[in-house]
Design an enzyme around this catalytic site. Structure first.
Site, short mmCIF file in Angstrom:
data_model
loop_
_atom_site.label_atom_id
_atom_site.label_comp_id
_atom_site.label_asym_id
_atom_site.label_seq_id
_atom_site.Cartn_x
_atom_site.Cartn_y
_atom_site.Cartn_z
CB SER A 424 3.40 -5.05 -0.41
OG SER A 424 3.01 -5.86 -1.61
N PRO A 425 1.04 -7.08 0.88
CG PRO A 425 -0.12 -8.51 -0.40
CD PRO A 425 0.25 -7.10 -0.30
CD GLN A 502 -2.24 -11.57 -1.18
OE1 GLN A 502 -1.35 -12.10 -0.23
NE2 GLN A 502 -1.70 -11.24 -2.13
CE1 TYR A 586 2.47 -19.89 -2.27
CE2 TYR A 586 2.16 -17.50 -3.08
CZ TYR A 586 2.99 -18.63 -2.30
OH TYR A 586 3.99 -18.23 -1.65
NE ARG A 634 0.70 -8.67 -4.82
CZ ARG A 634 1.72 -8.32 -4.38
NH1 ARG A 634 2.58 -9.25 -3.88
NH2 ARG A 634 2.43 -6.92 -4.15
NE ARG A 728 12.06 -6.84 -1.04
CZ ARG A 728 13.06 -6.73 -2.00
NH1 ARG A 728 14.10 -7.43 -2.04
NH2 ARG A 728 12.64 -6.11 -3.15
C1 LIG Z 1 8.48 -11.61 4.13
C2 LIG Z 1 7.82 -11.70 2.57
C3 LIG Z 1 6.43 -12.13 2.60
C4 LIG Z 1 5.33 -11.79 1.53
N1 LIG Z 1 4.38 -12.50 1.56
C5 LIG Z 1 3.33 -12.27 0.60
C6 LIG Z 1 2.06 -12.61 0.53
O1 LIG Z 1 1.64 -13.08 1.63
N2 LIG Z 1 1.40 -12.47 -0.37
C7 LIG Z 1 2.06 -11.84 -1.48
O2 LIG Z 1 1.10 -11.37 -2.71
N3 LIG Z 1 3.06 -11.39 -1.68
C8 LIG Z 1 3.92 -11.68 -0.71
N4 LIG Z 1 5.36 -10.95 -0.67
C9 LIG Z 1 5.86 -10.15 -1.70
C10 LIG Z 1 5.63 -8.60 -1.57
O3 LIG Z 1 4.22 -8.49 -1.26
C11 LIG Z 1 6.27 -7.95 -2.56
O4 LIG Z 1 5.25 -8.24 -3.69
C12 LIG Z 1 7.60 -8.03 -2.80
O5 LIG Z 1 8.40 -8.31 -1.64
C13 LIG Z 1 8.32 -6.86 -3.73
O6 LIG Z 1 8.10 -5.85 -3.04
P1 LIG Z 1 9.41 -4.90 -2.42
O7 LIG Z 1 10.50 -4.80 -3.36
O8 LIG Z 1 8.81 -3.82 -1.79
O9 LIG Z 1 9.80 -5.88 -1.03
C14 LIG Z 1 6.08 -11.21 0.36
C15 LIG Z 1 7.26 -10.49 0.57
C16 LIG Z 1 8.12 -10.73 1.75
C17 LIG Z 1 9.75 -10.20 1.74
#
Ligand SMILES: Cc1cc2nc3c(=O)[nH]c(=O)nc-3n(C[C@H](O)[C@H](O)[C@H](O)COP(=O)(O)O)c2cc1C
Ligand SMILES: Cc1cc2nc3c(=O)[nH]c(=O)nc-3n(C[C@H](O)[C@H](O)[C@H](O)COP(=O)(O)OP(=O)(O)OC[C@H]3O[C@@H](n4cnc5c(N)ncnc54)[C@H](O)[C@@H]3O)c2cc1C
Length: 776
Positions: A424-425, A502, A586, A634, A728
């Protein structure tokens, strides 16, 4: 103790006999308004596990139930002309009447007084009782009388159901689905004695009304169901024993929970038990189980608290509180599973019946409570699951052998991903002047080598003032493009992963610290802040973030052009996939959400208006992005704030982007308002991906607390999403996908050649762990 149970259903009778058995000196009476052999309903089911639990408490009743029950293992689906059967599910079915008669006889043998044909008005009718058990069922009068204390929460669900019987015997828990001109009906059927099966028919309210069933008598309803399921009934009749019911024999399920389970009425302690205090939908057949387990727990609390179940009157209150504390969590867990199962049956007609093929429909139905996962199904019926894995692999072009769904390929436009895992981004805030550097090469390179099918770069900005923080990367100049190209080339040369970009604009959430700097994330910079833009003049956090300027048409045109230029550079850098970031508050998300868009022009107001500019940007970007490369969007599918975006809106948003040419919706949620109250949990956003995929008919990426191969397999196999993004867990382990493959014993995954010797070692370590766990 003087105990009166109001209501002689499973809860009241079983509690009475357990207490009497514990201490014959108790004076126990069960008062029931019906006659001893009266009953409503047909058979009930519970699981093997409940039977075992009952045996520990009273072997005599357990033996009698065992002799009278019907046990079966299989679930059979009849759907679109197909019959699919899977085993290992372990149910016990027994006639309600038979169950009550066993409990009544055991009560009498132990010396419990049974009083029939007495309609109790209130707990106050028994002023000499030390303890009154309100086991008076779903419409509990006692609960209603003391509603201010018990604080019941009663939710009436939309589907209609009728509880019928038939002499046709079924040798599996059988589900029938029939389509009519107005929609789908389903029947839940189980045999409960040598001559009879329960036959529950269910459908959505609008389908029920469209067939005029709201005006039908019980006999007319039975005739309708007989005709509808005639082929399966093979000439047998459907039977009703609910002719005494006034009005329609079709009911709505009511989900009941209570904040408080017991009280003191001035003379006696009063405690709710069974359906009076909580209900669980018949979709997972657990109402009787809960009632019996309540009785066991309260008897246990009395046993543990006193001598032979004799407790000092001043201690009864504490025993009752302990009973609630012990039962509450188990009951809630079961009610949640029952809720999911019920919700599946409520929406299946609209969301799954027409969309899914019988094989996938069966899988979706079996996993409806979300308590049974892919690996649970393997334990129940390995052959069936492997057959299904082969089916799904063949459809993904990876057959004919069984492959875990997570490791099946996925093709969209000219791009084939080797599996269903997406990194994921994740913003890393480590760029300098928008330039990705060695950090990004190592970070993204490592994750590309770690087994995921697609690796997303973090949100990357089309202009310097589009950044969240000064550390965010950009694509506003050619030097940045070339720096990205170095990373893309590495990924393509050193792995078989695809890499996605992204692009996003921070809007009102821009000009803030990197999370580890100063006051942390979402706080303005100490110095060097830049002006912000948004849909409306509203800061992200009042009194914290700067007031953004509400964009005019010229701003829209400029920023749209910047998105297009960034897209061209992403294409030149060689990215395989592009995602437009319209989530998390955003800029594009700030236009979509009514919490952040208060415009009075054509870009505010209705959802269609709020989507207008984001769709313009999407169209311009799509036109600039090579036709053979996919684009996802997204979104925040739920703002988690009253008045914000809801999952209903999310379906409409997905449809709009689908119509504009999006290939996929990446279903995130929240971060739009600091007021949000998200409900976190395992795979908590997957229901949005499921709904959008199956209602809007567009492929989806599920994301959020997906942390095991078992989650990914279950999501993909049930058709709840097409890809799973994992964020994560990838921070902790770049090779998350390779690790998860080894954990589940799947060897057909390619490691980078340089790492080959690590593969077999990891596989045998996990193999050893699995064997140790399986050993007795
Ligand atoms: C450190 C960090 C940075 C993130 N940056 C972005 C981002 O740049 N763009 C985005 O769409 N989501 C971002 N997210 C959200 C993640 O892509 C994801 O949707 C969210 O962490 C839930 O997934 P997980 O439970 O597997 O961590 C970020 C999450 C984390 C933890
Ligand atoms: C269609 C359908 C299918 C179901 N299928 C299953 C299943 O497969 N498996 C399962 O476990 N559960 C099933 N249930 C649920 C199950 O029937 C109940 O959850 C279970 O019976 C609860 O037990 P109880 O003792 O709390 O309440 P009940 O069984 O409802 O007993 C309450 C008793 O109190 C009596 N009563 C009420 N008010 C008074 C009064 N004022 N004075 C005197 N007596 C009174 C009633 O006559 C009744 O006998 C199903 C329910 C429905 C509607």
């Amino acid at each position: 103790m003087n105990i009166v149970c109001i209501g002689g259903g499973p809860a009241g009778l079983y509690f009475a006999l357990l207490m009497k058995q514990q201490n014959p000196a108790h004076d126990i009476t069960v008062v029931e308004r019906n006659r001893p052999y009266d009953t409503f309903g047909w058979g009930v089911v519970f699981s093997d596990a409940t039977m075992e639990h009952m045996r520990e408490w009273d072997g005599v009743t357990a033996d009698q139930i065992q002799q009278a029950f019907n046990h079966w293992d299989d679930i059979e689906l009849h759907f679109k002309g197909r019959v699919i059967r899977s085993g290992g599910h372990g149910f016990v079915g027994i006639g309600r009447k038979k169950l009550l008669n066993i409990l009544q006889a055991r009560c009498e043998a132990l010396g419990v007084k049974l009083v029939f044909e007495t309609d109790v008005e209130s707990d106050a009718d028994y002023p000499d009782a030390d303890l009154v058990i309100a086991s008076d069922g779903i419409n509990s009068r006692v609960r209603t009388k003391h509603a201010a204390v018990f604080k019941p929460d009663i939710v009436t669900r939309p589907n209609r159901y009728i509880w019928l019987g038939t002499k046709r015997l079924y040798d599996a828990f059988t589900f029938l689905f029939e389509k009519t001109e107005h929609g789908w009906f389903q029947a839940h059927i189980y045999k409960f004695d040598d001559t009879t099966s329960t036959f529950i028919v269910e459908c959505p309210e609008h389908v029920w009304k469209a067939h005029g069933l709201d005006h039908a008598s019980a006999d007319e309803s039975v005739a309708f169901c007989e005709k509808l399921f005639a082929e399966n009934l093979q000439g047998e009749k459907l039977l009703t024993n609910a002719r005494h019911l006034r009005g329609s024999a079709w009911l709505n399920f009511q989900r009941i929970t209570c904040e408080q389970w017991s009280m003191f009425n001035g003379r006696s302690h009063v405690v709710l038990m069974g359906d009076a205090v909580h209900t669980a939908h018949f979709a997972i057949g657990s109402g009787t189980k809960l009632a019996l387990e309540d009785a066991i727990e309260l008897a246990k609390q009395f046993r543990d608290h006193g001598q032979n179940g004799e407790v000092r009157p001043e201690d009864i209150g504490e025993v009752l509180s302990n009973y609630q504390a012990e039962r509450r969590i188990d009951v809630l867990r079961l009610q949640n599973a029952a809720w999911n199962a019920m919700a599946w049956f409520e929406v299946c007609g609209e969301r799954y019946c027409d969309q899914l093929e019988p094989e996938q429909f069966m899988y979706s139905m079996l996993t409806r409570s979300q308590r049974i996962s892919h690996e649970n199904l393997r334990l129940r019926d390995k052959a069936w699951l492997e057959g299904y894995e082969s089916w799904i692999a063949a459809r993904a072009g990876a057959g004919p052998k069984a492959v875990p769904p997570m490791f099946t390929p996925y093709t969209v436009r000219g791009v084939t991903l080797k599996n269903r895992v997406v990194v994921s981004p994740m913003a890393q805030y480590s760029a300098v002047d928008g330039m990705p550097g060695d950090y990004h090469l190592v970070h993204l390179g490592a994750r590309a080598m770690g087994g995921a099918g697609l690796v997303f770069a973090e949100m990357t900005c089309p202009s310097p003032d589009a950044r969240i923080t000064p550390g965010c990367p950009g694509l506003w100049n050619d030097a940045q493009r070339d720096a990205w190209k170095r990373i893309v080339d590495f990924v393509h040369a050193s792995s078989d992963a695809r890499i996605g970009m992204q692009i996003g604009h921070a809007g009102p959430k821009g000009s803030t610290n990197e999370p580890w700097v100063g006051e942390g994330a979402d706080r303005p910079l100490a110095t060097g802040n830049w002006p912000l833009v948004s849909a409306s003049e509203q800061p992200y956090q009042r009194g914290v973030n700067a007031m953004p300027h509400a964009m005019g048409r010229a701003d829209m045109a400029r920023i749209c052009n910047e998105f297009v230029a960034a897209t061209r550079r992403a294409a030149e850098a060689g990215f395989d996939w592009l995602e437009l970031h319209c989530a998390h508050g955003y800029l594009l998300s700030a236009f979509i959400s009514p919490l952040t868009n208060h415009r009075a022009d054509d870009f505010g107001g209705s959802l269609a208006n709020r989507l207008r500019w984001p769709l313009e940007v999407f169209a311009a970007v799509r036109a600039a992005w090579p036709a053979e490369r996919p684009m996802s969007v997204r979104i925040s599918a739920h703002d988690w704030v009253e008045g914000g975006i809801t999952p209903d809106d999310a379906v409409a948003i997905a449809r709009a982007f689908k119509d504009a040419g999006a290939d996929m919706i990446d279903c995130s949620s929240g971060q739009v308002s600091p007021e949000q109250k998200p409900v976190y949990g395992r795979m908590y956003q997957t229901p949005f991906a499921d709904r959008i995929r199956n209602e809007a008919g567009i492929a989806t990426i599920a994301v959020g607390a997906i942390s095991e191969a078992d989650h990914v397999n279950s999501i993909i196999a049930a058709g709840r999403a097409d890809l799973c993004a994992v964020a994560r867990p990838h921070l902790a382990n770049p090779a998350w996908t390779l690790t998860e493959a080894a954990k589940i014993g799947f060897k057909g995954v390619a490691w980078p050649v340089q790492y080959q010797s690590g593969k077999s070692q990891m596989e045998s370590l996990f193999e050893r762990e699995r064997s140790a766990r399986a050993a007795p």
